[in-house]
Enzyme design. Structure first.
Site, PDB file in Angstrom:
ATOM      1  N   ARG A 128       0.850  -1.211  -0.102  1.00  0.00           N
ATOM      2  CA  ARG A 128      -0.042   0.023  -0.097  1.00  0.00           C
ATOM      3  C   ARG A 128       0.823   1.186  -0.002  1.00  0.00           C
ATOM      4  O   ARG A 128       1.892   1.339   0.315  1.00  0.00           O
ATOM      5  CB  ARG A 128      -0.915   0.097   1.303  1.00  0.00           C
ATOM      6  CG  ARG A 128      -1.987  -1.053   1.355  1.00  0.00           C
ATOM      7  CD  ARG A 128      -2.939  -0.982   2.431  1.00  0.00           C
ATOM      8  NE  ARG A 128      -2.441  -1.077   3.645  1.00  0.00           N
ATOM      9  CZ  ARG A 128      -1.984   0.090   4.513  1.00  0.00           C
ATOM     10  NH1 ARG A 128      -2.151   1.098   4.169  1.00  0.00           N
ATOM     11  NH2 ARG A 128      -1.342  -0.615   5.592  1.00  0.00           N
TER      12      ARG A 128
ATOM     13  N   LYS B 177      -8.593  -2.263   1.509  1.00  0.00           N
ATOM     14  CA  LYS B 177      -8.233  -1.398   2.379  1.00  0.00           C
ATOM     15  C   LYS B 177      -9.133  -0.104   2.267  1.00  0.00           C
ATOM     16  O   LYS B 177      -9.351   0.327   3.134  1.00  0.00           O
ATOM     17  CB  LYS B 177      -6.769  -1.150   2.840  1.00  0.00           C
ATOM     18  CG  LYS B 177      -5.952  -2.315   3.360  1.00  0.00           C
ATOM     19  CD  LYS B 177      -6.814  -3.076   4.587  1.00  0.00           C
ATOM     20  CE  LYS B 177      -5.897  -4.092   5.089  1.00  0.00           C
ATOM     21  NZ  LYS B 177      -6.531  -4.730   6.323  1.00  0.00           N
TER      22      LYS B 177
ATOM     23  N   HIS C  57     -10.860  -3.741  13.071  1.00  0.00           N
ATOM     24  CA  HIS C  57      -9.705  -4.372  12.353  1.00  0.00           C
ATOM     25  C   HIS C  57      -9.278  -5.688  13.237  1.00  0.00           C
ATOM     26  O   HIS C  57      -8.382  -5.435  14.380  1.00  0.00           O
ATOM     27  CB  HIS C  57      -8.626  -3.549  12.120  1.00  0.00           C
ATOM     28  CG  HIS C  57      -7.673  -4.081  11.232  1.00  0.00           C
ATOM     29  ND1 HIS C  57      -6.282  -3.665  11.391  1.00  0.00           N
ATOM     30  CD2 HIS C  57      -7.445  -5.013  10.424  1.00  0.00           C
ATOM     31  CE1 HIS C  57      -5.310  -4.425  10.540  1.00  0.00           C
ATOM     32  NE2 HIS C  57      -6.192  -5.097   9.966  1.00  0.00           N
TER      33      HIS C  57
ATOM     34  N   SER D  84       1.045  -6.516  13.363  1.00  0.00           N
ATOM     35  CA  SER D  84       1.884  -7.606  12.544  1.00  0.00           C
ATOM     36  C   SER D  84       2.760  -8.436  13.330  1.00  0.00           C
ATOM     37  O   SER D  84       3.379  -7.626  14.156  1.00  0.00           O
ATOM     38  CB  SER D  84       2.448  -6.986  11.343  1.00  0.00           C
ATOM     39  OG  SER D  84       3.372  -8.085  10.496  1.00  0.00           O
TER      40      SER D  84
ATOM     41  N   LYS E  64      -1.852 -12.567  15.764  1.00  0.00           N
ATOM     42  CA  LYS E  64      -3.425 -12.649  15.416  1.00  0.00           C
ATOM     43  C   LYS E  64      -3.727 -13.891  14.794  1.00  0.00           C
ATOM     44  O   LYS E  64      -4.773 -14.394  14.954  1.00  0.00           O
ATOM     45  CB  LYS E  64      -3.651 -11.353  14.881  1.00  0.00           C
ATOM     46  CG  LYS E  64      -5.080 -11.047  14.557  1.00  0.00           C
ATOM     47  CD  LYS E  64      -5.567  -9.753  14.310  1.00  0.00           C
ATOM     48  CE  LYS E  64      -4.994  -9.693  12.770  1.00  0.00           C
ATOM     49  NZ  LYS E  64      -5.495  -8.369  12.078  1.00  0.00           N
ATOM     50  N   THR E  65      -3.154 -14.112  13.392  1.00  0.00           N
ATOM     51  CA  THR E  65      -3.588 -15.002  12.499  1.00  0.00           C
ATOM     52  C   THR E  65      -3.460 -16.359  13.124  1.00  0.00           C
ATOM     53  O   THR E  65      -4.293 -17.550  13.273  1.00  0.00           O
ATOM     54  CB  THR E  65      -2.790 -15.140  11.216  1.00  0.00           C
ATOM     55  OG1 THR E  65      -3.151 -13.708  10.636  1.00  0.00           O
ATOM     56  CG2 THR E  65      -3.299 -16.093  10.334  1.00  0.00           C
TER      57      THR E  65
ATOM     58  N   ASP F  89      -9.831 -10.826   9.418  1.00  0.00           N
ATOM     59  CA  ASP F  89      -9.266  -9.465   9.324  1.00  0.00           C
ATOM     60  C   ASP F  89     -10.296  -8.273   9.347  1.00  0.00           C
ATOM     61  O   ASP F  89      -9.916  -7.251  10.206  1.00  0.00           O
ATOM     62  CB  ASP F  89      -8.693  -9.117   8.148  1.00  0.00           C
ATOM     63  CG  ASP F  89      -7.661  -8.053   7.839  1.00  0.00           C
ATOM     64  OD1 ASP F  89      -6.904  -7.905   8.888  1.00  0.00           O
ATOM     65  OD2 ASP F  89      -7.655  -7.161   7.107  1.00  0.00           O
TER      66      ASP F  89
ATOM     67  N   ARG G 189       1.577 -12.424  -0.921  1.00  0.00           N
ATOM     68  CA  ARG G 189       0.112 -12.693  -0.502  1.00  0.00           C
ATOM     69  C   ARG G 189      -0.624 -13.683  -1.110  1.00  0.00           C
ATOM     70  O   ARG G 189      -0.342 -13.900  -2.358  1.00  0.00           O
ATOM     71  CB  ARG G 189      -0.597 -11.391  -0.605  1.00  0.00           C
ATOM     72  CG  ARG G 189       0.079  -9.967   0.360  1.00  0.00           C
ATOM     73  CD  ARG G 189      -0.275 -10.081   1.763  1.00  0.00           C
ATOM     74  NE  ARG G 189      -0.105  -8.930   2.748  1.00  0.00           N
ATOM     75  CZ  ARG G 189      -0.656  -8.461   3.644  1.00  0.00           C
ATOM     76  NH1 ARG G 189      -1.586  -9.448   4.238  1.00  0.00           N
ATOM     77  NH2 ARG G 189      -0.146  -7.746   4.632  1.00  0.00           N
TER      78      ARG G 189
END
Length: 645
Positions: free
Chosen positions: A163, A308, A327, A345, A349-350, A364, A429
């Site tokens: 991004r 996003k 988020h 990051s 979390k994942t 997400d 990704r």
């Protein structure tokens, strides 16, 4: 003997000996092209349905309305009508459309002075193509598109592989100037309406000049009462497949009655913005106009900008309906207990939200409404760097036909992906539909959360492995959005670096962070949710002297949160941060539950603790002057919940 000297072959028809007769009439095709045409069964939504029956007439009217809607989306603001659009791939339509005499044309034909060459051509629309069709388009027409050994489509996003937050602009008008968060710390960089329209015109003219454009009509938010209809107009099959995966895919019936979209994206990322345009600081510009419900992308082909960008829109629209946009990851136990996972990051979390013993609602983006939680998206966008079957089996197995792989490196012959290779970028990704995850809950909705888990990877090593938060502390740590990164070690530097991201997603929020924090606290209080701060980082010392808290211990903590075991534990309070920590927990060594006990050098612990407290205070300065409600009581209550020394 036959005349050529070979034995004559006698043939005999023996009806009684035939056990199966598979002879059928020959095909009706007269040419190979006709034979190929019989291979394809015509179906929607790519092919208009035109019949002579009453039902067929209704279908034709709906198809006409759909084309008119797409034409309106692609209309220039300086001409009276939109482009002439037709469905289908121009490569498969060699016939030139029939010329209509001027006297038969619609009376809204543009005035002569406004006619351009683009008005003389048909714009071919590839509408809601299937993944298989998009594979064909990408491989045939987009350089850098290949099928990998797992069946996923490997693509390249061009020069931009992430991004560009500094190139994101939001139109500041009379409404948004009052509603949005502007100034220091805010991700919102202003632009005016005129500049947006200049960029919109550039994007639309570019898209209409192409031989074909891809159009996706899809939904955001699994909550049926709060769905958002989105239209994505793009120049690349890669972008169309990406959004097919990431948004919620409509049924044929929903698509037939889609109507006008609530929000439209014009992705002209292959074309740069005009650097001489006011507010432009590079050849890239990602522009949001909340009044027009439109987004324009110029100068970047990174697909994550679309995902996003829509998330930012939801962060604006949903709070207007008293719905909290989050988020976060989200999962649900077999008894219906829902947990939200927040974390930047590297916090886990994942890993922690993906639990084989629980259903995945989403990875997400979520909404928390009066009905419960709902996933905003229809897919997952997973990081692939160093991906392995052993560590992340669900993500590994989801990378199959239909999945988009961005910027990965693969073997030229076998097409096997090397997930450790960072030659193109470290930000590799995979985008895939959420149903590719075996334990995904479809539809992606659940009841009100029971637990809210804030994850931090504290490389300073002074935060406890788990703390129970009161409402004021929840708001404070939610607004702070803390984690710590390990600094680069090229010159032997091992000092951790604190990172703060408001609401654990500062780049996407539109309103002031305290607005979201107050909504979170209100919903938690109303529905009886408990908040927890979980440190997945270091214990017994900072990075370099202490050790990372074992994943097995963190999983025990998360399991105890889900089961309710931690609610019944005995608690004591830490100094400086005033966090409530359990004195014991099965499966977790008691000496690490209070971080001071794990540090051999108590003086160094206190010094590091005060240092981190100071970093929290400094970060929070930007939020101290914001008033919530009629007075500053709530703001002062949040401030009091921070470090005290």
């Amino acid at each position: 003997m036959a005349s050529n000297g070979l034995p004559k072959i006698e043939t005999q028809k023996l009806e009684e000996e035939i056990c199966h007769d598979d002879s059928v009439a020959p095909v009706k095709a007269q040419t190979v092209d006709e034979l190929h045409s019989l291979q394809l069964k015509k179906s929607g939504p790519n092919t208009p349905i035109i019949q002579q029956t009453a039902f067929g007439a209704e279908a034709a009217d709906k198809n006409k309305q759909q084309l008119q809607s797409i034409s309106a989306s692609l209309a220039s603001l300086t001409r009276e009508t939109g482009p002439k659009v037709v469905k289908g791939d121009p490569a498969k339509q060699p016939e030139t459309p029939k010329v209509v005499h001027a006297s038969q044309q619609h009376q809204q034909t543009p005035a002569f002075g406004n006619i351009t060459d683009s008005a003389l051509k048909f714009t071919h629309i590839l509408y809601n193509l299937s993944p298989a069709e998009l594979y064909e388009q990408a491989i045939q027409y987009e350089k850098g598109s290949f099928i990998t050994s797992s069946g996923a489509l490997a693509t390249l996003s061009g020069a931009k592989t992430g991004r560009s937050p500094r190139d994101k602009r939001v139109v500041k008008d009379d409404t948004t100037s009052e509603e949005l968060w502007w100034g220091k710390g805010s991700p919102n960089i202003e632009m005016d309406e005129q500049t947006f329209l200049v960029n919109r015109e550039r994007a639309v003219d570019y898209l209409c000049s192409l031989e074909k454009v891809f159009v996706n009509d899809q939904f955001l938010n699994w909550d049926p009462n709060n769905k958002l209809k989105v239209r994505i107009v793009s120049a690349r099959a890669y972008h169309s497949l990406f959004m097919h995966n990431m948004c919620i895919r409509p049924t044929p019936e929903e698509l037939e009655n889609f109507g006008a979209p609530d929000f439209t994206i014009y992705n002209a990322g292959k074309f740069p913005c005009n650097r001489y345009t006011h507010y432009m600081t590079s050849s890239t510009s990602i522009d949001l106009n909340l009044a027009r419900r439109e987004m324009v992308i110029l100068g970047t082909q990174y697909a994550g900008e679309m995902k996003k960008g829509l998330f930012s829109v939801m962060h604006y629209l949903m709070p207007k309906r008293q719905i909290l946009s989050l988020h976060s990851g989200c999962n649900m136990g077999k008894d219906g207990d829902v947990a939200l996972f927040f974390g930047l990051s590297g916090t886990g979390k994942t890993t922690l939200s993906t639990d084989h013993n629980r259903y995945l609602i989403g990875d997400d983006e979520h909404c928390w409404s009066g009905h419960g939680v709902s996933n905003i998206e229809g897919g997952c966008y997973a990081k692939c760097i160093d991906l392995s079957r052993e560590k992340e089996p669900d993500i590994w197995n989801a990378i199959k036909f239909g999945t988009v792989l961005e910027n990965v490196v693969f073997d030229e012959h076998t097409r096997e992906v090397d997930y450790t290779d960072k030659s193109v970028t470290e930000n590799t990704r995979a985008a895939y539909p959420i149903e590719y995850i075996p334990n995904a809950k479809i539809p992606c909705v659940g009841p009100h959360p029971k637990n809210v888990i804030l994850l931090a990877c504290d490389a300073f090593g002074v935060l406890p492995p788990v703390s129970k938060l009161n409402l004021a502390q929840t708001m404070y740590h939610f607004i702070s959005g803390y984690t710590a990164l390990v600094a680069g070690t090229e010159e032997g530097i091992k000092e951790p670096t604190a990172t703060f991201s408001a609401c654990f997603g500062a780049a996407f929020i539109m309103l002031h962070p305290t607005r979201y924090a107050a909504m979170l606290a209100e919903k938690m209080q109303k529905h009886g949710a408990t908040a927890w701060l979980v440190n997945t980082g270091w214990s017994g010392g900072s990075y370099g002297t202490g050790s990372r808290i074992k994943l097995a211990y963190t999983r025990k903590i998360i399991d105890a949160i889900h089961s309710g075991e931690l609610l019944n534990a005995n608690y004591t309070k830490t100094e400086v941060f005033g966090l409530e920590i359990p004195t014991e927990l099965g499966g977790v060594p008691s000496e690490i539950l209070d971080p001071v006990n794990a540090w051999p050098d108590k003086g160094a612990y206190k010094e590091t603790l005060l240092k981190l407290g100071g970093l929290f205070r400094k970060n929070f300065e930007v939020f101290t002057n914001y008033k919530i409600g009629a007075d500053n009581n709530l703001t002062e209550e949040i401030l009091a919940a921070g470090p005290n020394f």
